[in-house]
Design an enzyme around this catalytic site. Sequence first.
Site, short mmCIF file in Angstrom:
data_model
loop_
_atom_site.label_atom_id
_atom_site.label_comp_id
_atom_site.label_asym_id
_atom_site.label_seq_id
_atom_site.Cartn_x
_atom_site.Cartn_y
_atom_site.Cartn_z
N ASP A 292 0.85 -1.18 0.00
CA ASP A 292 0.00 0.00 0.00
C ASP A 292 0.89 1.23 0.00
O ASP A 292 1.80 1.36 0.84
CB ASP A 292 -0.91 0.02 1.23
CG ASP A 292 -2.00 -1.04 1.17
OD1 ASP A 292 -2.06 -1.78 0.16
OD2 ASP A 292 -2.77 -1.15 2.13
N ASP B 25 -15.33 -3.89 -1.64
CA ASP B 25 -14.93 -3.59 -0.27
C ASP B 25 -16.19 -3.34 0.54
O ASP B 25 -16.97 -2.43 0.21
CB ASP B 25 -14.04 -2.35 -0.23
CG ASP B 25 -12.87 -2.44 -1.20
OD1 ASP B 25 -12.36 -3.57 -1.38
OD2 ASP B 25 -12.48 -1.41 -1.78
#
Length: 243
Positions: A8, A131
């Site tokens: 990330d 998500d």
Amino acid sequence: MDLYPAIDLRSGRVVRLSQGEAERQTVYGSDPAAQAAAFVDDGARWVHVVDLDRAFGGGENDAAVAAIVGAVAGRARVQVGGGVRSLARAAALMSLGVSRVVVGTAAVEQPELLDAMVNEVGARQVAVGIDARDGIVALRGWTELSPIRAIDLARRVADQGIGTVIATDIARDGMLGGPDITGSLAIAAALATAPDPDLIVSGGVATLDDLRTIAAAGLGGAIVGRALYEGRFTLREALEAAG
């Protein structure tokens, strides 16, 4: 089952967030390309990258993405998500050498854009990130909830020709509490009508047994982040557990 070690990106650094909250950030390194190369040296065939700055609408990490792709070229493939909300953005990532783009918010709000990506980029080069909190899809870097159920979105994108879906349980992400197998299987079932359905589990993997459970459930892949960075197991051990 494929294993996807995660990188990330935020301000060019390797970070992890807890439950997607920007203020709950841990920095794990300042050289994303070196981290990607280390993963591939240990046997990874994919690297999963998220541009958090683009996801939050506050910058970009294209130089880091290009460096990651260069560091693993010819040895592994890279998939990138975070702020992929236009055909131009998807094309720009592909021009950097990315093998697959991950679309989240745009897949919910712009189904016609997803169709265009399938036509222009190719269905196998596009994944949809679903998500969810309590089964409801979240948008814009997980900062907003939509009115759409995760399983309904999976059915719709399957009808659009998308086979690869990354299912993230936001409540578990970065928390090392174990993956949501039940929820993942429900999304996988909704995806079953797609060509080459492939459900990748994300969020909560903490142990090698978690990976064995995902593999035993017949799911296509798992994303692993914090557990690797904190040394709970090695990538080589994870690959063995994933089969």
